[in-house]
Design an enzyme around this catalytic site. Structure first.
Site, PDB file in Angstrom:
ATOM      1  N   HIS B 209       1.315   4.875   7.247  1.00  0.00           N
ATOM      2  CA  HIS B 209       1.064   5.507   5.855  1.00  0.00           C
ATOM      3  C   HIS B 209       0.231   4.751   5.141  1.00  0.00           C
ATOM      4  CE1 HIS B 209       4.539   3.088   5.163  1.00  0.00           C
ATOM      5  NE2 HIS B 209       4.531   3.312   3.778  1.00  0.00           N
ATOM      6  N   LYS B 213      -4.640   1.093   2.427  1.00  0.00           N
ATOM      7  CA  LYS B 213      -4.482  -0.332   1.495  1.00  0.00           C
ATOM      8  C   LYS B 213      -5.600  -1.249   1.925  1.00  0.00           C
ATOM      9  CE  LYS B 213       0.088   0.035  -0.289  1.00  0.00           C
ATOM     10  NZ  LYS B 213       1.468  -0.545  -0.206  1.00  0.00           N
ATOM     11  N   HIS B 238      -5.750   4.752  -1.990  1.00  0.00           N
ATOM     12  CA  HIS B 238      -5.296   4.231  -0.624  1.00  0.00           C
ATOM     13  C   HIS B 238      -4.850   5.269   0.022  1.00  0.00           C
ATOM     14  CE1 HIS B 238      -1.023   4.215  -1.919  1.00  0.00           C
ATOM     15  NE2 HIS B 238      -0.814   4.495  -0.608  1.00  0.00           N
ATOM     16  N   HIS B 268       1.717  10.892   1.129  1.00  0.00           N
ATOM     17  CA  HIS B 268       2.960  10.349   0.935  1.00  0.00           C
ATOM     18  C   HIS B 268       3.204   9.993  -0.569  1.00  0.00           C
ATOM     19  CE1 HIS B 268       0.755   6.541   1.541  1.00  0.00           C
ATOM     20  NE2 HIS B 268       1.503   5.858   0.761  1.00  0.00           N
ATOM     21  N   HIS B 269       2.474  10.378  -1.397  1.00  0.00           N
ATOM     22  CA  HIS B 269       2.639  10.131  -2.742  1.00  0.00           C
ATOM     23  C   HIS B 269       2.657  11.426  -3.725  1.00  0.00           C
ATOM     24  CE1 HIS B 269       2.866   5.769  -2.990  1.00  0.00           C
ATOM     25  NE2 HIS B 269       1.829   5.843  -2.070  1.00  0.00           N
ATOM     26  N   ASP B 297       9.512   5.709   1.690  1.00  0.00           N
ATOM     27  CA  ASP B 297       8.842   4.446   1.174  1.00  0.00           C
ATOM     28  C   ASP B 297       9.225   4.282  -0.380  1.00  0.00           C
ATOM     29  OD1 ASP B 297       5.252   4.326   0.166  1.00  0.00           O
ATOM     30  OD2 ASP B 297       6.708   2.945   0.970  1.00  0.00           O
TER      31      ASP B 297
END
Lengths: 115, 357
Positions: B209, B213, B238, B268-269, B297
């Site tokens: 995920h 980064k 990212h 995922h954010h 997360d």
């Protein structure tokens, strides 16, 4: 009576049959001696007596297999004829064919006693 | 290859016939005998690990050979179990029926020992070979899957290294994702159904995920204080950078994990109320696996020590999430979290302890 003579009397193909028993006369004799205990002939008699044609077909078919395994050619052929007759519906021929089978069977038993 | 002797079942109502066959095969095989079809089926049932072959007479009382074949066909056993009809029958119609019902071969009486030994022996050998190869293929496929996962873990760990995370973080995310996903499947099996293969892929994708980064500069990634709005904007990228990375390798694009990985990297954010990033997706627009990874997360970040914060206790972390302090999540997922909180804590500590999942 020895095996060879018995074979000749009954029309048994000794060489072919021995091959089936790994060439062992002793083994063949052992199995031949079990033949009287085999129930297919008795089953056949019963079926004929009761006029149970399907029973006749099954018993004769089984007897044919046993005879074939032991090299008892005449019995095999006559049993087969009986099976064929029943399948074709020629039930009038059954008694005659059966008596042939009975003769073969008696001859075998008598020869076996002397073996 | 088989070392122990295999077993053959001989079925015939005439003792003499059984005896002859017994004699032919007893050198190489263990022998079982049955007098009729019913006994034959019992014998077959009693050997779930399989017989090498069944030698079946046709004319028998109680249940005949054809009935046995029919029954075996219905149970789907004929694929692994070679059945040979042995019969004095020479009527072609009868023979054809035997083949149609699935007999491997039909052998006529009177039998000739050498031939029957070879005919049946050959088929048994072939069968054994196929079974062995099937087993080998299964094992190799498993090894390949395992290797795949390891490679992905290594890659993800390498990337996480830069922001002081360890390989454990990556494994924890996989563990927590799987746990939550199983929880959701249990709660709502109609809606959430994943098979073993899909779960494996989602696990691998979850591991990746934070791939993006790698594109974020050190000063921002490892800044101990709060990020400025400009720095935060860069940090947010990212998500999309991860997607660019995945897209840049053709081999990856054609891999079944790609779809899940792309989705999770990018989303995922995101948050349930549409206030997440980069796309501002809301509610069910966010796939359940992305939602679960998002939650995992957040949870993991709270209970771990980070450059910018100390570790919170598990109870505090769960409370904070349920109070909406880390963004709004799917209410069903929140219920799931409530239920699984204890289990999550256990798993987290387990990974800590073993250093592996």
């Amino acid at each position: 009576m020895d095996l060879n003579t018995m074979a000749q009397t009954l029309g048994l193909d000794l060489t072919g049959t021995l091959a089936r028993f790994g060439g062992s006369e002793a083994l063949l004799v052992r199995f031949l001696k079990k033949f009287p205990q085999d129930g297919s002939f008795a089953a056949l008699c019963a079926a004929v007596e009761q006029g149970d044609m399907q029973g006749v077909e099954h018993a004769a078919h089984t007897l044919k297999g046993v005879a074939a395994n032991l090299g008892l050619e005449r019995l095999k052929e006559h049993s087969d004829a009986l099976v064929a007759a029943v399948r074709k519906g020629e039930t009038e021929g059954v008694p005659a064919l059966f008596s042939q089978v009975r003769e073969d069977h008696a001859a075998i038993l008598s020869a076996l006693e002397k073996l | 290859m088989q070392e122990e002797r295999q077993t053959i079942l001989i079925v015939d109502d005439v003792e003499l016939n059984r005896a002859i066959l017994h004699m032919v095969f007893e050198e190489e095989f263990e022998i079982l005998e049955a007098e009729n079809g019913a006994e034959a089926l019992s014998a077959i049932d009693a050997h779930p690990s399989g017989l090498a072959a069944v030698l079946l007479d046709v004319v028998m009382p109680v249940m005949d050979g054809f009935q046995v074949l029919e029954e075996l066909g219905k149970r789907g056993l004929l694929e692994q179990l070679p059945v040979f009809l042995i019969t004095a029958e020479n009527d072609p119609n009868v023979l054809k029926r035997g083949y149609d019902l699935g007999a491997v071969d039909i052998i006529e009486k009177p039998i000739t020992p050498y031939f029957i030994k070879r005919r049946i022996g050959n088929v048994i050998q072939l069968n054994n070979l196929v079974r062995t190869q099937d087993e080998m293929l299964r094992e190799q496929a498993e090894e390949i899957r395992s290797l795949n996962s390891s490679i992905l873990e290594t890659l993800a760990t390498a990337i996480e290294f830069r922001d002081q995370e360890s390989g454990e973080h990556v494994l924890r995310i996989r563990e927590l994702t799987m746990l939550l996903l199983h929880g959701m499947m249990e709660r709502d099996p109609q809606r959430y159904q994943f098979d073993e293969e899909e779960l494996r892929l989602i696990g691998d994708a979850a591991v990746m995920h934070d791939l993006g980064k790698i594109a974020i500069p050190d000063q921002i990634l490892n800044k101990p204080g709060k990020l400025t709005p400009e720095e935060f904007a860069i940090m947010k990228t990212h998500t999309t950078q991860g997607c660019i990375l995945l897209d840049s390798v053709p081999q990856v694009r054609s891999n079944p994990v790609y779809d899940y990985a792309y989705d999770i990297c990018r989303h995922h954010h995101e948050r349930w109320n549409g206030r997440g990033y980069p796309d501002g997706l809301a509610g069910d627009e966010i796939s359940i696996w992305a939602q679960v990874v998002a939650l995992a997360d957040v949870y993991d970040a709270l209970v771990s020590e980070r450059v910018y914060k100390k570790a919170f206790s598990h109870e505090k972390a769960v409370d904070m999430i349920l109070n909406g302090e880390c963004g709004v999540f799917n209410p069903e997922l929140m219920e799931c979290l409530r239920e699984m909180a204890g289990e999550m804590r256990t798993r987290y500590l387990q990974v800590r302890k073993d250093g592996k999942s």
